[in-house]
Every structure is written in structure tokens, then in C-alpha cells.
Design a protein around this motif. Structure first.
Motif, mmCIF file in Angstrom:
data_model
loop_
_atom_site.group_PDB
_atom_site.id
_atom_site.type_symbol
_atom_site.label_atom_id
_atom_site.label_comp_id
_atom_site.label_asym_id
_atom_site.label_seq_id
_atom_site.Cartn_x
_atom_site.Cartn_y
_atom_site.Cartn_z
ATOM 1 N N HIS A 1 69.157 20.188 68.514
ATOM 2 C CA HIS A 1 70.180 21.147 68.956
ATOM 3 C C HIS A 1 71.501 20.471 69.292
ATOM 4 O O HIS A 1 72.313 21.009 70.034
ATOM 5 N N CYS B 1 71.734 29.235 65.075
ATOM 6 C CA CYS B 1 70.461 28.619 65.439
ATOM 7 C C CYS B 1 69.669 29.557 66.357
ATOM 8 O O CYS B 1 70.255 30.390 67.050
ATOM 9 N N CYS C 1 68.483 28.930 69.080
ATOM 10 C CA CYS C 1 68.817 28.666 70.492
ATOM 11 C C CYS C 1 70.053 29.443 70.943
ATOM 12 O O CYS C 1 70.390 29.432 72.114
ATOM 13 N N CYS D 1 73.611 23.823 64.775
ATOM 14 C CA CYS D 1 72.664 22.805 65.258
ATOM 15 C C CYS D 1 72.037 22.066 64.075
ATOM 16 O O CYS D 1 71.802 22.660 63.018
HETATM 17 ZN ZN LIG Z 1 70.076 25.109 68.366
#
Ligand SMILES: [Zn+2]
Length: 314
Positions: A163, A173, A175, A180
Motif C-alpha cells: 500500500h 485500491c 484500501c 498502491c
Molecule cells: Zn492500498
């Protein structure tokens, strides 16, 4: 009495359970589907009962404990915290739940850290004090050994290299961020790249012969001389290598081991990654670090490394 350790590897799809000798050989193993355990309580009950019953069969051994490798596993707290690929939500105190169920000492860590432990104990990193293990699976995980010890940081979560930003304002991503590294350098990332390249290309590619193609179909096509497939691998290696050059500046490892599904294409991926890494690396680090395929690439390194958590020789 001969000692053995129990390892549990929790993945988004499969859960593996094994009884492991100190040399890394497995004497018994069981597999489960992660989807069969929508609640963590069911999981602890069923796996805990299996452990108790098999330990009775193995009464000639001393069981040193249970080691668990899991996504978003925290070694400090023994909890799985907000794992996006698991149905168990929030913070799960899994080590504590297993200790209560089985009366065995239980340690837990992140799955990529477990793979790094396995490399240290059973693989090519036995003699190394500074190395990285990068797992290229659905996502990109990493375990970092510095001065002979796993790097945990202040939170227990250090080593989230997947990340770090590889491409400014790049792919979205899981996240929540953009660009990332794992959105490019992973089994899912390489498929996305191939699809983008195919959309722009006017020539035929062998990749499209497989419907819903996967990373391995890209490697097979590249091995068979497919230009687009090779360009896809090259692009992935360029992005990965550039990021690895940054990590070399941070950690100065002796080696970087690649493992996981995508690393199985190492004969094509590593030369491209190495080229990009060397191109972007500070002069002082030139020729000091090699990229190698994990020696445990055909085994479940996460499972062996989980067991290694409760072995006395680490
Ligand atoms: Zn990420």
C-alpha cells in the motif's frame, strides 16, 4: 519428547491447518474453506476441536503451541484487525480465543510475516539477517527482517509495502487509496494490466483464448512468444522493480524473495524487475541485493511460518 508446532494459515479462500516438525516437515494437515465459517466462533469451535482430537493421536509429541498467519494479523495484540478479505468484522482476538479453547500458547501474525519466518527458518534466508519477502498473490504482502529480527514497528503492522504509492492517482485500491503497488504488482493487478493493454491493442493475443483469463494464462502466453503477454509482465516488473529500489534505500536487504502465485512466473518476471530496480537504485546499493524466487514457492510458506511462530528456534 519430540516437539511439534501447530500452524494455521487463514486466507480469503482457504484455511490450512498443520502439525509441523522443527525441520519444516508436515506430519498431518487439514484444509477448510473460509466461506464455511461466516462467524469466527464457529471457526474456533471446529478447528479447536480438530486440534484437541488430533493432539490426542499425537500424544508421543510435545505440542509447543499454535501459530496463526492471517491477513491484517497483529503480532502484538494477537488480533485480526479489519481484514478486507474476511467476513469476520472489526477486531477479532483470535489468539486469545484459541488459547481459551485449547489451553495451548497461541501467537498470531500477518500472513506475509509468516512467509518471511518460513524463509528464515526453512528456506534460503537461513544465513541472512536483512531480507524482504514479498508475497505476490491476490494482493501484495511483505515481511521485513532487519538485523535478524522481524520488523513490526510501533503498531505491529509495519511492512505494508503493498500500500505504498507506485503510481500517482493510479488504480483504485481496496484500501481506499489510489495507485498502491498491489494494484499493479499482484495476480489481480497483472490481469488488469493485460485487460488495459488488450483494449488498446489491435493485434491478436493468445491470452484471449482463455475466457476469464488469470495471471497464469498471461505467463503461459508469454512463454509461447505472445508479445502482449510479455509486455504485460515487463510493465509489472518495471513498476515492482522501481518500488523495490525504494525499499532497498530504506532497508538495505541482502536479498528480496518473491513468493505467491505471481512469483511462479519468476523466470520472466525477475529479470524485468531486476532491470527496473537497478536502474532506479542508489549507487551505494548497486550489486548488494539480489531478487530471488522463494525456495518455498511450491509449499505453503505462510503455513510453515505460522507454525514457526511457536517454535523455540526462532
Ligand atoms: Zn492500498
Amino acid at each position: 519428547m519430540k516437539k511439534i508446532a501447530i500452524g494455521i494459515d487463514i486466507g480469503g479462500t482457504n484455511i490450512e491447518l498443520a502439525w509441523v516438525k522443527p525441520d519444516g516437515s508436515i506430519i498431518k494437515n487439514l484444509s477448510y474453506k473460509t466461506a464455511d465459517f461466516p462467524q469466527v466462533e464457529m471457526f474456533v469451535e471446529e478447528i479447536g476441536n480438530a486440534i484437541i482430537s488430533i493432539n490426542k493421536e499425537l500424544s508421543s509429541f510435545e505440542i509447543t503451541g499454535i501459530g496463526i498467519g492471517a491477513p491484517n494479523g497483529n503480532y502484538f495484540t494477537g488480533s485480526i484487525e479489519f481484514a478486507p478479505n474476511l467476513k469476520w468484522e472489526g477486531k477479532i482476538e483470535l489468539a486469545k480465543l484459541f488459547e481459551q479453547k485449547t489451553n495451548l500458547k497461541t501467537q498470531l501474525t500477518n500472513d506475509a510475516n509468516a512467509a518471511a519466518f518460513a524463509e528464515k527458518l526453512f528456506g534460503r534466508a537461513k544465513q541472512m539477517k536483512n531480507f524482504l519477502v514479498v508475497t505476490l498473490g491476490t494482493g501484495l504482502g511483505s515481511g521485513i527482517f532487519v538485523n535478524g529480527e522481524m520488523l513490526y514497528g510501533s503498531t505491529g503492522f509495519a511492512g505494508e509495502l503493498g500500500h505504498t504509492t507506485a503510481i500517482e492517482s493510479g488504480r483504485k485500491c481496496g484500501c481506499g487509496k489510489k495507485g498502491c503497488l498491489e494494484t499493479y504488482a499482484s495476480a489481480t493487478g497483472i490481469v488488469k494490466t493485460a485487460k488495459e493493454f488488450l483494449a488498446l491493442s489491435k493485434v491478436n493475443s493468445l491470452i484471449t483464448e482463455t475466457e476469464n483469463f488469470e495471471a497464469k494464462d498471461i505467463f503461459i502466453a508469454a512463454q509461447n512468444g505472445d508479445k502482449l503477454a510479455f509486455e504485460t509482465i515487463k510493465y509489472t516488473g518495471e513498476i515492482l522493480g522501481k518500488s523495490l529500489a525504494d525499499y532497498v534505500a530504506l532497508f538495505s536487504p541482502e536479498a528480496i524473495f518473491l513468493t505467491g502465485g505471481l512469483a511462479k512466473a519468476h523466470s520472466l518476471l525477475i529479470p524485468e524487475t531486476e532491470k527496473a530496480m537497478n536502474k532506479n537504485m542508489l549507487k551505494i546499493f548497486k550489486e548488494t541485493v539480489k531478487i530471488l524466487p522463494s525456495s518455498l514457492i511450491e509449499q505453503n510458506a505462510g503455513l510453515l511460518g505460522a507454525a514457526a511462530l511457536v517454535m523455540s528456534n526462532i
